[in-house]
Motif scaffolding. Structure first.
Motif, PDB file in Angstrom:
ATOM      1  N   ARG A   1       0.809  -1.227   0.000  1.00 30.37           N
ATOM      2  CA  ARG A   1       0.000   0.000   0.000  1.00 30.37           C
ATOM      3  C   ARG A   1       0.843   1.279   0.000  1.00 30.37           C
ATOM      4  O   ARG A   1       0.414   2.311   0.509  1.00 30.37           O
ATOM      5  CB  ARG A   1      -0.955   0.017   1.191  1.00 30.37           C
ATOM      6  CG  ARG A   1      -1.889  -1.169   1.239  1.00 30.37           C
ATOM      7  CD  ARG A   1      -3.000  -0.927   0.270  1.00 30.37           C
ATOM      8  NE  ARG A   1      -4.040  -1.913   0.424  1.00 30.37           N
ATOM      9  CZ  ARG A   1      -4.616  -2.524  -0.590  1.00 30.37           C
ATOM     10  NH1 ARG A   1      -4.247  -2.241  -1.813  1.00 30.37           N
ATOM     11  NH2 ARG A   1      -5.568  -3.386  -0.400  1.00 30.37           N
ATOM     12  N   ARG A   2       2.017   1.203  -0.588  1.00 31.53           N
ATOM     13  CA  ARG A   2       2.878   2.384  -0.685  1.00 31.53           C
ATOM     14  C   ARG A   2       3.223   2.736  -2.123  1.00 31.53           C
ATOM     15  O   ARG A   2       4.087   3.567  -2.367  1.00 31.53           O
ATOM     16  CB  ARG A   2       4.164   2.171   0.110  1.00 31.53           C
ATOM     17  CG  ARG A   2       3.920   2.038   1.597  1.00 31.53           C
ATOM     18  CD  ARG A   2       5.211   2.033   2.337  1.00 31.53           C
ATOM     19  NE  ARG A   2       5.010   1.729   3.739  1.00 31.53           N
ATOM     20  CZ  ARG A   2       5.971   1.691   4.615  1.00 31.53           C
ATOM     21  NH1 ARG A   2       7.205   1.944   4.253  1.00 31.53           N
ATOM     22  NH2 ARG A   2       5.718   1.401   5.871  1.00 31.53           N
TER      23      ARG A   2
ATOM     24  N   LEU B   1      -7.766 -15.885  -7.850  1.00 34.75           N
ATOM     25  CA  LEU B   1      -9.001 -15.243  -7.421  1.00 34.75           C
ATOM     26  C   LEU B   1      -8.884 -14.938  -5.932  1.00 34.75           C
ATOM     27  O   LEU B   1      -8.433 -15.782  -5.162  1.00 34.75           O
ATOM     28  CB  LEU B   1     -10.193 -16.170  -7.680  1.00 34.75           C
ATOM     29  CG  LEU B   1     -11.562 -15.644  -7.245  1.00 34.75           C
ATOM     30  CD1 LEU B   1     -11.962 -14.452  -8.104  1.00 34.75           C
ATOM     31  CD2 LEU B   1     -12.607 -16.751  -7.356  1.00 34.75           C
ATOM     32  N   GLY B   2      -9.259 -13.745  -5.536  1.00 39.43           N
ATOM     33  CA  GLY B   2      -9.154 -13.321  -4.145  1.00 39.43           C
ATOM     34  C   GLY B   2      -7.959 -12.426  -3.891  1.00 39.43           C
ATOM     35  O   GLY B   2      -7.907 -11.726  -2.883  1.00 39.43           O
ATOM     36  N   ASN B   3      -7.002 -12.420  -4.809  1.00 43.20           N
ATOM     37  CA  ASN B   3      -5.845 -11.543  -4.660  1.00 43.20           C
ATOM     38  C   ASN B   3      -6.221 -10.156  -5.192  1.00 43.20           C
ATOM     39  O   ASN B   3      -5.713  -9.688  -6.204  1.00 43.20           O
ATOM     40  CB  ASN B   3      -4.630 -12.123  -5.396  1.00 43.20           C
ATOM     41  CG  ASN B   3      -3.356 -11.376  -5.097  1.00 43.20           C
ATOM     42  OD1 ASN B   3      -3.351 -10.369  -4.404  1.00 43.20           O
ATOM     43  ND2 ASN B   3      -2.254 -11.881  -5.629  1.00 43.20           N
ATOM     44  N   ASP B   4      -7.167  -9.533  -4.493  1.00 41.09           N
ATOM     45  CA  ASP B   4      -7.736  -8.265  -4.957  1.00 41.09           C
ATOM     46  C   ASP B   4      -6.719  -7.139  -5.129  1.00 41.09           C
ATOM     47  O   ASP B   4      -6.846  -6.355  -6.077  1.00 41.09           O
ATOM     48  CB  ASP B   4      -8.875  -7.833  -4.031  1.00 41.09           C
ATOM     49  CG  ASP B   4     -10.060  -8.791  -4.101  1.00 41.09           C
ATOM     50  OD1 ASP B   4     -10.174  -9.555  -5.092  1.00 41.09           O
ATOM     51  OD2 ASP B   4     -10.882  -8.793  -3.158  1.00 41.09           O
ATOM     52  N   PRO B   5      -5.700  -7.010  -4.257  1.00 42.35           N
ATOM     53  CA  PRO B   5      -4.718  -5.947  -4.513  1.00 42.35           C
ATOM     54  C   PRO B   5      -4.015  -6.119  -5.858  1.00 42.35           C
ATOM     55  O   PRO B   5      -3.833  -5.142  -6.596  1.00 42.35           O
ATOM     56  CB  PRO B   5      -3.739  -6.077  -3.344  1.00 42.35           C
ATOM     57  CG  PRO B   5      -4.545  -6.710  -2.251  1.00 42.35           C
ATOM     58  CD  PRO B   5      -5.466  -7.670  -2.960  1.00 42.35           C
ATOM     59  N   ALA B   6      -3.651  -7.345  -6.218  1.00 40.32           N
ATOM     60  CA  ALA B   6      -2.993  -7.583  -7.513  1.00 40.32           C
ATOM     61  C   ALA B   6      -3.960  -7.326  -8.661  1.00 40.32           C
ATOM     62  O   ALA B   6      -3.607  -6.673  -9.649  1.00 40.32           O
ATOM     63  CB  ALA B   6      -2.442  -9.002  -7.578  1.00 40.32           C
TER      64      ALA B   6
ATOM     65  N   ARG C   1      -5.605  -4.130 -13.267  1.00 33.38           N
ATOM     66  CA  ARG C   1      -6.678  -3.351 -13.916  1.00 33.38           C
ATOM     67  C   ARG C   1      -6.273  -1.894 -14.078  1.00 33.38           C
ATOM     68  O   ARG C   1      -6.575  -1.274 -15.095  1.00 33.38           O
ATOM     69  CB  ARG C   1      -7.968  -3.467 -13.108  1.00 33.38           C
ATOM     70  CG  ARG C   1      -8.664  -4.788 -13.304  1.00 33.38           C
ATOM     71  CD  ARG C   1      -9.958  -4.832 -12.541  1.00 33.38           C
ATOM     72  NE  ARG C   1     -10.772  -5.953 -12.981  1.00 33.38           N
ATOM     73  CZ  ARG C   1     -11.732  -6.494 -12.260  1.00 33.38           C
ATOM     74  NH1 ARG C   1     -12.015  -6.014 -11.051  1.00 33.38           N
ATOM     75  NH2 ARG C   1     -12.423  -7.508 -12.734  1.00 33.38           N
ATOM     76  N   LYS C   2      -5.611  -1.336 -13.082  1.00 34.03           N
ATOM     77  CA  LYS C   2      -5.139   0.059 -13.172  1.00 34.03           C
ATOM     78  C   LYS C   2      -4.242   0.242 -14.398  1.00 34.03           C
ATOM     79  O   LYS C   2      -4.215   1.310 -15.003  1.00 34.03           O
ATOM     80  CB  LYS C   2      -4.381   0.427 -11.897  1.00 34.03           C
ATOM     81  CG  LYS C   2      -3.815   1.817 -11.899  1.00 34.03           C
ATOM     82  CD  LYS C   2      -3.092   2.123 -10.602  1.00 34.03           C
ATOM     83  CE  LYS C   2      -2.506   3.523 -10.643  1.00 34.03           C
ATOM     84  NZ  LYS C   2      -1.778   3.828  -9.414  1.00 34.03           N
ATOM     85  N   HIS C   3      -3.533  -0.805 -14.765  1.00 39.59           N
ATOM     86  CA  HIS C   3      -2.618  -0.736 -15.909  1.00 39.59           C
ATOM     87  C   HIS C   3      -3.251  -1.261 -17.196  1.00 39.59           C
ATOM     88  O   HIS C   3      -2.547  -1.560 -18.163  1.00 39.59           O
ATOM     89  CB  HIS C   3      -1.312  -1.456 -15.569  1.00 39.59           C
ATOM     90  CG  HIS C   3      -0.482  -0.667 -14.606  1.00 39.59           C
ATOM     91  ND1 HIS C   3       0.443   0.265 -15.006  1.00 39.59           N
ATOM     92  CD2 HIS C   3      -0.502  -0.626 -13.251  1.00 39.59           C
ATOM     93  CE1 HIS C   3       0.986   0.834 -13.949  1.00 39.59           C
ATOM     94  NE2 HIS C   3       0.428   0.307 -12.870  1.00 39.59           N
ATOM     95  N   GLY C   4      -4.580  -1.356 -17.208  1.00 35.17           N
ATOM     96  CA  GLY C   4      -5.319  -1.637 -18.434  1.00 35.17           C
ATOM     97  C   GLY C   4      -5.687  -3.085 -18.689  1.00 35.17           C
ATOM     98  O   GLY C   4      -6.359  -3.380 -19.676  1.00 35.17           O
TER      99      GLY C   4
END
Length: 173
Positions: A97-98, A122-127, A132-135
């Motif tokens: 989270r940094r 599935l479940g590794n929501d941070p990854a 997704r942030k990178h498209g």
């Protein structure tokens, strides 16, 4: 937490022990998020020894205060040339989270280009959020196992990637 601006540099063989050290807690965190049985854990050296790691991957490390806080690797050598496969992305949980993963992902995406794709659990929501942030988008979900312990595997890919087709095999083709 506040963002930490890491120094991103190329991986060297001297970094291997530090990668192995940070991989264990990061991988165990991933397993807990995905509900994968902890007995499925194998060390980085068991997954892919240094020689194989260097043979298959190009890698970058993120350093904070002279310490390796994360690493990213992608397969781009030999038969993997232009495959777009993001093979490894792990951040020491002490640095979660940094923004370290985002910095590493930014570096990787430059090299991966329009063919970028990866696998996660599935479940590794941070990854998943980072990809997704990178498209990348989730294109396929399938039952899988790690060393005989079941989990659900997700393939994420850029819309421009040949791996965006859910019928494309993960490896080969």
């Amino acid at each position: 937490m506040t963002e930490t601006k890491p120094i991103i540099r190329a991986f060297t063989p001297e970094d291997w022990d530090a990668l192995c050290d940070l991989y264990e807690p990061a991988s165990r965190c991933e397993m807990a998020l995905s509900g994968t049985d902890s007995r499925a854990f194998r060390s980085l050296a068991e997954e892919e020894d240094l020689e194989k790691f260097q043979h298959l991957n190009t890698a970058m490390v993120a350093c904070v205060g002279g310490r390796i806080a994360g690493f990213v690797a992608w397969r781009d050598r030999g038969e993997w040339h232009d495959s777009g496969y993001l093979s490894w992305l792990y951040v020491d949980p002490a640095y979660h989270r940094r923004g370290i993963g985002d910095h590493l992902m930014t570096e990787a995406m430059v090299a991966l280009g329009a063919q970028a794709w990866t696998l996660t659990k599935l479940g590794n929501d941070p990854a998943i959020s980072l990809y997704r942030k990178h498209g990348m988008q989730i294109v396929k979900s399938r039952a899988a196992d790690t060393w005989g312990y079941p989990h659900t595997e997700l393939r994420l890919a850029l819309p421009t990637s040949r791996k965006f087709d859910p019928d494309a095999p993960n490896f080969g083709g």
